[in-house]
Every structure is written in C-alpha cells, then in structure tokens.
Design a protein around this motif. Sequence first.
Motif, PDB file in Angstrom:
ATOM      1  N   ASN A 145       0.849  -1.185   0.000  1.00  0.00           N
ATOM      2  CA  ASN A 145       0.000   0.000   0.000  1.00  0.00           C
ATOM      3  C   ASN A 145       0.891   1.244   0.000  1.00  0.00           C
ATOM      4  N   ASN A 146       1.079   1.829  -1.175  1.00  0.00           N
ATOM      5  CA  ASN A 146       1.971   2.971  -1.334  1.00  0.00           C
ATOM      6  C   ASN A 146       1.312   4.232  -0.766  1.00  0.00           C
ATOM      7  N   ALA A 147       2.047   4.926   0.084  1.00  0.00           N
ATOM      8  CA  ALA A 147       1.497   6.119   0.729  1.00  0.00           C
ATOM      9  C   ALA A 147       1.174   7.218  -0.276  1.00  0.00           C
ATOM     10  N   ASN A 148       1.841   7.219  -1.435  1.00  0.00           N
ATOM     11  CA  ASN A 148       1.601   8.253  -2.439  1.00  0.00           C
ATOM     12  C   ASN A 148       0.308   8.010  -3.216  1.00  0.00           C
ATOM     13  N   TYR A 149      -0.141   6.753  -3.252  1.00  0.00           N
ATOM     14  CA  TYR A 149      -1.415   6.445  -3.907  1.00  0.00           C
ATOM     15  C   TYR A 149      -2.033   5.235  -3.203  1.00  0.00           C
ATOM     16  N   VAL A 209      -4.946  -8.186   0.790  1.00  0.00           N
ATOM     17  CA  VAL A 209      -4.315  -7.965   2.086  1.00  0.00           C
ATOM     18  C   VAL A 209      -3.325  -6.827   1.876  1.00  0.00           C
ATOM     19  N   ALA A 210      -3.760  -5.610   2.188  1.00  0.00           N
ATOM     20  CA  ALA A 210      -2.944  -4.425   1.924  1.00  0.00           C
ATOM     21  C   ALA A 210      -2.077  -4.104   3.136  1.00  0.00           C
ATOM     22  N   VAL A 211      -0.797  -3.864   2.867  1.00  0.00           N
ATOM     23  CA  VAL A 211       0.182  -3.615   3.932  1.00  0.00           C
ATOM     24  C   VAL A 211       0.968  -2.356   3.589  1.00  0.00           C
TER      25      VAL A 211
END
Length: 547
Positions: free
Chosen positions: A67-71, A94-96
């Motif tokens: 899960n990229n903080a930019n998108y 399962v997003a991390v």
Amino acid sequence: MYLLSRRRSAVAAAAALALTLGLTACGDDNEPGKDLSENMTAAMENYKAGDQFKATEPVKFSILLLNNANYPVKADWLFWKELEKRTNVTFEQVAVPGSDYNQKRSVLISAGDAPLIIPKTYHPDENAFVSSGAILPVSDYIDFMPNYKDKVEKWNLGPEINTLRQSDGKYYLLPGVHEKAWQDYSLVVRTDILTELGLQEPKTWDEVYSMLKAMKAKYPNQYPMTDRYSQPKPTGNLWNILGSSYGAPGGWGFNHATWDASAGKYFYTAASDKWKEWVTFLNKLVAEKLMDPEAFTQTDDQARSKMATGKSFVITGNAQAVVNDYRPDAAKTPKMTYKKIPLPIGPAGEVNPASRLENGVMISSKAKENKNFVAMLQLIDWLFYSDAGQEFAKWGVEGTTFVKGASGKPELAPDVNAVGLHPNAPKHLQKDFGFYNGVFAYGGKPELVQAFFSPEEQEYQKVLNARQQAPWVVPPPAPFSDEEREQATLWETTLRDYVDQQTLRFILGQRPLSEWDAYVNELKAKNMDQYMELQQKAYERYKKEHG
C-alpha cells in the motif's frame, strides 16, 4: 481461442485441459511437477502467448498488496473493476503499508497465513522461505505461463534467470522482466546553482567532488550534498550507486559475495579494496564538509526539507522523486531547478549497474491445492507478462485514462495526470484509478517502461543504455543447500550489521581508515572466510551438477 463453458463440471474441464496440457506440470528443466488434473477449474483451454486470459467462471484469489502512501489502495479503483471485466477474476486483498511490507510478508508466510499471490518481492528475499516449503518452485509450472516463457526466450534472459536458482536447480520467484536494463537512481542536482557558478554537469565522481567544492566555496555555511533513503539502513541508494561505480555495490544493491569474472571466483564485497575506495571518497566528502553527516541516518522528510529550503543542493533520487517530490517541494521558490544527471562514472568504467530482472511474484505452496491453481497461473502470466496485460496495468482503459495518439501509441487522456505529465489535470492515474500502481506495472519493452518518461528522462536512459551492463550483475549461480542456507543466514545477519555499522563509522570519521586492516580481521572473526568458502563451494557444486 475457445473458453470452457461455465456449465461444464470441474471434472470435464480437467479432462479437456489434460488433453492439451498433460496431467503434470513440466518446468523449464522438464522435471515432472504435481499432477494438476484436480486444479484446472476455471482455466482456459489452449491458452497461449498473446491470448486474452479470461477465467471460464468467476474466481477470487488472495493477494498481498504493498500500500503505497503516495497512492493508497482504494476499493473503487477502476483497476479492480476492469480487471474483473477482462479476466473474470477478483482479488481478496491484504494491503500492507510499504514501511511494514517485508516484515509483514515474513510473518504471514512463517505463520502459514500468506495470501496465494505474493508480489513485490525482490531477490534474494525469497531465499528465506525456500527450505520451509512455504513457497512454490515456480519453475516447475512455467509451461502454463506462455507469455513469461516467450519473453524469457526472446529476450535471452536465461543467464539472468539462472541467478535465481536454488541448489535443486529450481527457482522460487517469478521475476519482473525487462527487455533492456533500466537504471533509474542517480544524483539530483540544483541546475540553477550550476548555472550560477558556471559549472557543467559532472560526468564522473571526481567531477562531483569538484562541483561540491565549488558549491562549498560559494556557500561556506552549508552542506552542498545531503541524502535520503537512509532508514532503516544508512543511505541505501547512495551506497548502492556509488559502490556500483567502484565495482562493489552497497546499500540496496549489497551482496556479501560479488563475482569477479577475471579471477573466476567470488570475493567478499565489503572487505575489498573497491569497497574501501568508495568509503574513502565519502569520508573525504564528510571531512571537508561537502556532505551532510546527518544524511546517512535522517528521514526522507528531513532530507527533502533541506533541499526545499536551499540548505543543500545535491541529493539522490529517481525520475519520480524529481517530479513528485523535489520540484513540488520547491514550488514556492521558482528559481530552484532540478535535474537527475546520468549516473557518474567511477573506477569501474562506463557501466550500467541495473539488472534486467525486477521485483517479482512468489506463490504460496497452498496454491497448488487450490482447484483454480492453473487459472491463477494463467492470470499471473497475462497480467504480469503479456503485452496486453502490461499495457493494461500501466495505461488503464482506452478512452478513460488514455487515448491513442496520431502515431497509434497510447497517450494519457488530457484530464489525467501521471508523474507530472499533465500537472493541472483533475484526475490522477495512480491515485484515482489505480493504474501504474507499483504492484503490477513492472517490466516490459522499453517503449512501455519509458512511456511516462519526460524528454529529459528519455535522454538520461539513452546515455545509460549506451553503457555496458556491469559484469557482476549477472553472476553464475552459487545457491546454498538448505543446511548451508541456514548457516549462511546466521553469518549474513551478523556480517551485514557489522558492515553497515563500521562503514558508517569510517565515513563519518568516527573510526580512522588506518584501521581498515583491523576491520577486515574483525569480519574474519565473524566468519567471513567461512562464508566465502561456502559460497565458492556452492558455485563449484552447481557448476558441476547443472553445467
């Protein structure tokens, strides 16, 4: 292309597919795999390279997502909806967060709770999971992945693929693949300062030193260079690109053993004269106050702030960092102009240190018990390796996120932005639609990889592509056995921690370089020589057994 009817039973599907595929999977070494007659539900019959994959009935596969903080991942992304429309597949996600991804992945795999599809894995991270049997030897199943096989063969990627092999001759990571090596990270320089001082872009690290000296002379109360990517380990990027220029990569590119083709053997990277040379170079920068000593441990935000406020003029980064970070950070100061310069040349010569392999996909061993296993292999093959799947993952949907230009090539829709190409557009390809999302959109032909590159980035790549691939990037296989890996991992952990610690001390002047020989002896006391004996033994054994 003929799709099995949804009304057919799983038994009938298995029988039909068995005629085409056989009842066993045969990998790249023609070794028999598991009987898959019970795992072919929803798979396509006669699936081949270039076909649009579509499961013959709706299926869902669990997947680990960075899960990229930019998108950040959104449930309503068009990516998910269009993927289901095209492939009949949905994902149990399962997003991390990116900062926790590797640790969370290890915990899930070790506990037996990992999703079936585990992307965003960089070699050699998969090594830790081989001996337990938690992940599949994917090379046993590539006959079900015709697009992958086609690219490996057409692009002559065999030598690179061989670097992934374990002692059993198999590999456990499906890598992202490039037709051409793509080297992205380098130095980013304030070009307005270069103009102010009448300087040219530095082409070598010696010229970088001269540039920093000139900046320091003009601005004596500032550190000309700072850096980011310094957590959790010191300056992962700088040590990588600088070390590569000397033939001994550190940081992100660190391997304990580096191949010396001329000598026909491996050497311990961090004990070599090449390592000492670049450490000495950085020590000189720090000693002469050309390099910010906080650069090696500070956060990215701290580093960006120093650049945005004009406290430093040089930092490392890639194309996206220039567009998404440095230029927006300096938006209130229009005079600040940035450029990513071609990777400076060092003693290793004009080499491109990039590999043609990218982060890739591990598959949980639980997947082979899934009735839809073959359909899952076909999905991965289409999404990650087919031309159509790669274009979809990157560009999205024609008429919505992209249009075909006069040349027939995709172009971003006018109301969609990506990496600053349409900065005033109201929609964003990654944030709003989920395409080019950092999990699926990797690798491919140069025109796809460079599709969003600005003219300046295309010029950068032109310079790097003219260089020869660094010889250590594709070493001969030297995989450890399970027992050796267990021992080697213990040694590697201790050695790596000590290497990072002492390298930083040398650079910061906390330990004099006159103690280099003592440092090497300390590595020996931590089993460096035994490690290298194990490495050389593994190389010679693999060469004897597998050629």
